[in-house]
Motif scaffolding. Structure first.
Motif, mmCIF file in Angstrom:
data_model
loop_
_atom_site.group_PDB
_atom_site.id
_atom_site.type_symbol
_atom_site.label_atom_id
_atom_site.label_comp_id
_atom_site.label_asym_id
_atom_site.label_seq_id
_atom_site.Cartn_x
_atom_site.Cartn_y
_atom_site.Cartn_z
ATOM 1 N N VAL A 164 -20.173 -5.556 5.726
ATOM 2 C CA VAL A 164 -19.343 -6.321 5.016
ATOM 3 C C VAL A 164 -18.086 -5.998 4.985
ATOM 4 N N THR A 165 -17.066 -7.099 4.781
ATOM 5 C CA THR A 165 -15.719 -6.892 4.724
ATOM 6 C C THR A 165 -15.316 -6.911 3.383
ATOM 7 N N LEU A 166 -14.576 -5.791 3.042
ATOM 8 C CA LEU A 166 -13.846 -5.266 1.748
ATOM 9 C C LEU A 166 -12.409 -4.887 1.808
ATOM 10 N N CYS A 167 -11.836 -5.415 0.618
ATOM 11 C CA CYS A 167 -10.046 -4.873 0.721
ATOM 12 C C CYS A 167 -10.343 -3.235 0.624
ATOM 13 N N ASP A 168 -9.317 -2.817 0.592
ATOM 14 C CA ASP A 168 -8.947 -1.275 0.344
ATOM 15 C C ASP A 168 -9.532 -0.743 -0.866
ATOM 16 N N ARG B 63 -5.293 4.583 0.028
ATOM 17 C CA ARG B 63 -3.988 5.071 0.263
ATOM 18 C C ARG B 63 -3.342 3.867 0.557
ATOM 19 N N ARG B 64 -3.772 2.794 1.620
ATOM 20 C CA ARG B 64 -3.039 1.503 1.846
ATOM 21 C C ARG B 64 -2.939 0.582 0.638
ATOM 22 N N ALA B 65 -3.648 0.685 -0.070
ATOM 23 C CA ALA B 65 -3.833 -0.293 -1.263
ATOM 24 C C ALA B 65 -3.003 -0.007 -2.179
ATOM 25 N N LEU B 66 -2.952 1.517 -2.517
ATOM 26 C CA LEU B 66 -1.628 2.034 -3.385
ATOM 27 C C LEU B 66 -0.328 1.919 -2.640
ATOM 28 N N CYS C 20 -11.224 -10.589 -3.130
ATOM 29 C CA CYS C 20 -9.684 -10.603 -2.814
ATOM 30 C C CYS C 20 -9.551 -11.384 -1.747
ATOM 31 N N ASP C 21 -8.009 -11.901 -1.881
ATOM 32 C CA ASP C 21 -7.212 -12.596 -0.814
ATOM 33 C C ASP C 21 -6.717 -11.593 0.053
ATOM 34 N N LEU C 22 -7.570 -11.465 1.449
ATOM 35 C CA LEU C 22 -7.226 -10.582 2.571
ATOM 36 C C LEU C 22 -6.629 -11.109 3.812
ATOM 37 N N LYS C 23 -5.714 -10.071 4.154
ATOM 38 C CA LYS C 23 -5.033 -10.350 5.441
ATOM 39 C C LYS C 23 -6.003 -9.737 6.397
ATOM 40 N N PRO C 24 -6.449 -10.269 7.729
ATOM 41 C CA PRO C 24 -7.115 -9.413 8.564
ATOM 42 C C PRO C 24 -6.678 -8.015 8.753
ATOM 43 N N ARG C 25 -5.365 -7.481 8.729
ATOM 44 C CA ARG C 25 -5.053 -6.195 8.860
ATOM 45 C C ARG C 25 -5.449 -5.314 7.754
#
Length: 68
Positions: A32-36, A52-55, A5-10
């Protein structure tokens, strides 16, 4: 980054490959770094809270799209 996924650091979540409860450490080799959404898929019992943040982001995106 582990997920594609294209993530922003926050928006990034850090996931332990070997959980702390099983003796995993906080060293980079165990993280590892993952999206929500991807992070929630690794924790199905906790998916509601983790995603929750992703939704919320998806809901805002859809609301903005519909508002045009």
């Amino acid at each position: 980054m582990s997920c594609r996924c294209d993530l922003k650091p926050r928006d990034a979540d850090v996931h332990h490959l070997l959980p702390r409860s099983m003796g995993g450490s906080d060293e980079l080799s165990n993280l590892v770094t993952l999206c929500d959404g991807c992070h929630a898929s690794h924790h199905p019992n906790l998916a509601g809270g983790l995603a929750r943040r992703a939704l919320e982001r998806w809901a805002i995106t859809i609301a903005r799209w519909l508002d045009r």
